[in-house]
Design an enzyme around this catalytic site. Structure first.
Site: not given
Length: 335
Positions: A56, A110, A125, A236, A249, A252
Site C-alpha cells: 500500500d 509505518r 488492524q 471512513d 477513525e 477505512s
C-alpha cells in the site's frame, strides 16, 4: 508534538485489568464480525517483495521499512503498510467466489506516521476483503456493509460494558452517511479533521464517503492511494470520542478499483507508471475479482471502547521521551 491531555483524566482500570479487557474486546469483535459476514480467517504476510506494486502506497510519500534477505541472494523485501492489494490477490489465488470473503490480522510499521494520541508507528488492524459481483459496485451496497460493521462494534461494546462495569463508553448505532464534499459545505472554514469532529459531535457515528479525489476547494479531504479504493465508492467510519473530544477513525474501507477507475485515478495522481506492475496489469486485464474491503483498527477500537486517552494505553510501541513524561503527569500510563 501533537498531544491531547484530557482534563482530570483518570484511568478506570489498572494496567493488568486493561490487558484483560483488550483481549476481551478483540475476541468479542472477531466473533461478532464473523457472525455478520461469515468470512474465513487466513494467514497474511508481514512483508512483501520490494518493487512488486503489492504494498500500500498510502499517500505516496511514506517510506516502507526495507531489508535484504541473505538466504535469497539479497532479495529486497519491505514491511507492509497495509494489505489492501495483497488481499485481492489472495482471493483470486484461493478461489473465493462472489459473496465470499476473508479477514486476517495485519501488523505493520509505518515509520513516517506521526506519534500522538491516536497514531503510532506500529499499526494493528483486522484487514478484510470480499468478492463482489459487477452489480454490487454501488453506494447502496457499500452502505449496507458499513452498517453491519458498526453493528458488530456496538454489539462488542455492549458485551464489554457487561463484562467490565467500569466501562461507560456509549456509541450511536445509527450511521449518518455524508460525502466529503457535503462535509466541506456544511462546515466551511474548518480543517478536514475539524470537519470530521464537528460531524461526529453532531451525529455520533459517521461514514464519510468519497475520499481521495479533489473537492470543490481544489484539495482532497484526505490522501488515498489511487490504485486500490475507487475514490467515488469509499469512506471512513468515524465515531465521536468523548474522552478526547474529537472524531476517531476506526475503519477505512471501500469498493476496490476496476480497470476504468484504476486508469482514471492513476492519471489524476500522475502515477501511470504503476501500470507496469503485475498487480496493476491484472486489474486492467480483469484477471482479479471485483472486491470490497477495508481495515478495522484493533488498538483504536480498544482505545475507543475502553475510554482510553492514548493509543499507547492499549498497545506497546515507542514514544518520544517528552510524550511519555507529559502523559505520566496527566495520569496516562503508556504500555
Amino acid at each position: 508534538m501533537e498531544l491531547i491531555l484530557p482534563k482530570d483524566y483518570a484511568p478506570r482500570m489498572s494496567v493488568r485489568e486493561t490487558e484483560k479487557a483488550i483481549k476481551f474486546v478483540k475476541d468479542a469483535f472477531q466473533r461478532n464480525f464473523r457472525r455478520c459476514f461469515g468470512f474465513e480467517r487466513v494467514s497474511a504476510p508481514l512483508f512483501v517483495e520490494s518493487g512488486s506494486g503489492v504494498n500500500d502506497d498510502l499517500n505516496g510519500v511514506e517510506r516502507a521499512v526495507r531489508f535484504d534477505i541473505s538466504a535469497q541472494g539479497g532479495r529486497m523485501a519491505e514491511i507492509v503498510h497495509s494489505l489492501a492489494k495483497w488481499k485481492r490477490l489472495a482471493l483470486a489465488r484461493y478461489g473465493f467466489r462472489c459473496g465470499e470473503g476473508l479477514y486476517t490480522d495485519m501488523n505493520a510499521i509505518r515509520r513516517d506516521d506521526k506519534c500522538d494520541n491516536t497514531h503510532s508507528v506500529y499499526v494493528d488492524q483486522w484487514d478484510w476483503e470480499m468478492v463482489i459481483c459487477r452489480e454490487q459496485r454501488t453506494e447502496e451496497f457499500l452502505r449496507k456493509g458499513v452498517s453491519r460493521i458498526v453493528g458488530a462494534i456496538c454489539d462488542t461494546l455492549d458485551e464489554t460494558r457487561a463484562a467490565f462495569p467500569s466501562v461507560t463508553t456509549s456509541l450511536t448505532r445509527e450511521v449518518t452517511f455524508i460525502t466529503a464534499e457535503e462535509l466541506l459545505r456544511r462546515y466551511p472554514g474548518l480543517s478536514a479533521h475539524e470537519r470530521e469532529t464537528a460531524a461526529t459531535k453532531e451525529f455520533g457515528t459517521v461514514f464519510l464517503m468519497g475520499i481521495g479525489g479533489a473537492l470543490s476547494d481544489g484539495k482532497p479531504h484526505d490522501g488515498r492511494a489511487p490504485d486500490y479504493d475507487d475514490w467515488t465508492l469509499n469512506g471512513d467510519i468515524l465515531f465521536y470520542d468523548e474522552v478526547l473530544g474529537e472524531s476517531l477513525e476506526i475503519s477505512s474501507m471501500g469498493i476496490r478499483v476496476d480497470a476504468d477507475a484504476l486508469a482514471r485515478q492513476l492519471k489524476a495522481a500522475g502515477a501511470e507508471d504503476r501500470l507496469s506492475h503485475d498487480y496493476h496489469k491484472m486489474v486492467m486485464s480483469g484477471e482479479l475479482p471485483l472486491t470490497v474491503g477495508g481495515g478495522i483498527g484493533q488498538s483504536r477500537l480498544c482505545m475507543l471502547l475502553l475510554g482510553k486517552a492514548h493509543i499507547g494505553e492499549v498497545q506497546a510501541s515507542l514514544w518520544p521521551e517528552e510524550m511519555i513524561a507529559r502523559c505520566a503527569e496527566a495520569g496516562i500510563h503508556l504500555l
